[in-house]
Write an enzyme that holds these catalytic residues in place. Sequence first.
Site, mmCIF file in Angstrom:
data_model
loop_
_atom_site.group_PDB
_atom_site.id
_atom_site.type_symbol
_atom_site.label_atom_id
_atom_site.label_comp_id
_atom_site.label_asym_id
_atom_site.label_seq_id
_atom_site.Cartn_x
_atom_site.Cartn_y
_atom_site.Cartn_z
ATOM 1 C CB CYS A 15 -27.155 14.156 5.505
ATOM 2 S SG CYS A 15 -28.061 12.650 5.143
ATOM 3 C CG HIS A 43 -34.603 5.522 10.049
ATOM 4 N ND1 HIS A 43 -33.370 4.981 10.299
ATOM 5 C CD2 HIS A 43 -35.302 4.552 9.405
ATOM 6 C CE1 HIS A 43 -33.322 3.761 9.823
ATOM 7 N NE2 HIS A 43 -34.473 3.476 9.266
ATOM 8 C CB CYS A 99 -25.999 7.754 0.752
ATOM 9 S SG CYS A 99 -24.798 9.021 1.103
ATOM 10 C CG HIS A 127 -29.385 0.455 10.521
ATOM 11 N ND1 HIS A 127 -29.087 0.847 9.249
ATOM 12 C CD2 HIS A 127 -29.900 1.540 11.152
ATOM 13 C CE1 HIS A 127 -29.401 2.134 9.107
ATOM 14 N NE2 HIS A 127 -29.899 2.575 10.257
ATOM 15 C CD GLU A 129 -24.649 2.569 6.767
ATOM 16 O OE1 GLU A 129 -25.285 3.572 7.115
ATOM 17 O OE2 GLU A 129 -23.434 2.414 6.996
ATOM 18 C CB THR A 165 -22.344 5.932 7.369
ATOM 19 O OG1 THR A 165 -23.748 5.660 7.378
ATOM 20 C CG2 THR A 165 -21.691 5.268 6.192
ATOM 21 C CB CYS A 193 -21.429 9.742 7.184
ATOM 22 S SG CYS A 193 -21.909 11.120 6.169
ATOM 23 C CB SER A 221 -33.124 8.716 13.379
ATOM 24 O OG SER A 221 -31.870 9.297 13.149
ATOM 25 C CB SER A 222 -28.619 5.010 13.753
ATOM 26 O OG SER A 222 -29.076 3.716 13.701
HETATM 27 S S1 SF4 Z 1 -23.924 8.303 4.725
HETATM 28 FE FE1 SF4 Z 1 -25.889 8.544 5.713
HETATM 29 S S2 SF4 Z 1 -25.643 10.361 6.998
HETATM 30 FE FE2 SF4 Z 1 -23.989 10.399 5.477
HETATM 31 S S3 SF4 Z 1 -24.732 11.643 3.762
HETATM 32 FE FE3 SF4 Z 1 -25.179 9.501 3.317
HETATM 33 S S4 SF4 Z 1 -27.259 9.157 4.057
HETATM 34 FE FE4 SF4 Z 1 -26.506 11.025 5.026
#
Ligand code: SF4
Length: 281
Positions: A15, A43, A99, A127, A129, A165, A193, A221-222
Amino acid sequence: MKNLRVEIDNHSGFCFGVVYAIEMAEEILEEQGYLYCLGDIVHNDEEVNRLTRKGLKIIDHSELFSLKNEKVLIRAHGEPPSTYELAINNNLTLIDASCPVVLKLQNRIKNSFDKDETIYIYGKHGHAEVIGLLGQTSNKAVVFQDISELDLPSLPKNITLYSQTTKSTDKFYEINEILRQNGITVNTNDTICRQVSNRDKELRDFADKFDKIIFVSGTKSSNGKVLYNVCKEKNPNTHFVSNPDQIESSWFDQNDSVGICGATSTPMWLMEQVRERILTF
Ligand code: SF4
């Protein structure tokens, strides 16, 4: 030879959040020859190994504590405010590749917290995040990864609900519905996301088109877990692999069509290696 027809899903692969973090890391690795990164940059062990060979040094929070006067990359998952405070104290330069989607979610949670809302976060315990999100609330929000963890009768009557996300959209709305059915007024914030939720729909179509699906992802990786289940549900002949060596010839029949896809943390080069391996059968 089994005469297999193999296609890689062109929507799979990193992504934009992961692309951004890896580009930043590679730029500094070129200049400096090494770079500290707080936690796995992505991940996916294969990609982490590739970058480690270029000089990336993965450190954890306890190592950050004793590090001074260095550059440290913050990966796409983001970090809680305490990490930024520590960086100031230790004279660290943070290369912030959080991000933008995660940063926006952190801000929304912070605003809710400042307004004294009762915050619930649907996310995976521990996690990275989620730790960053929780930090916006001085660790006061409630995190749950399954509705069964909540004692519904004793929940407050008004809550504000957010999601990590990379969680499943279907599960998020199921949870939302259960909460409402139990008389709870929910201020619902679908913060999944779109890179994950859109891929969900695209993958269903992709998985349907092939005899066999090879889903490539790291085990940590989730969204890899979520998206693998999406494929498996649509096409029971779906196999999960983390690298090409795990693929078995016995999975394929003569003249099978094979689709290769992956998570938002799966590098394209790895899916290409998987295709090369399958074409040897
Ligand atoms: S929130 Fe996570 S999945 Fe979405 S663009 Fe950002 S890093 Fe990628």
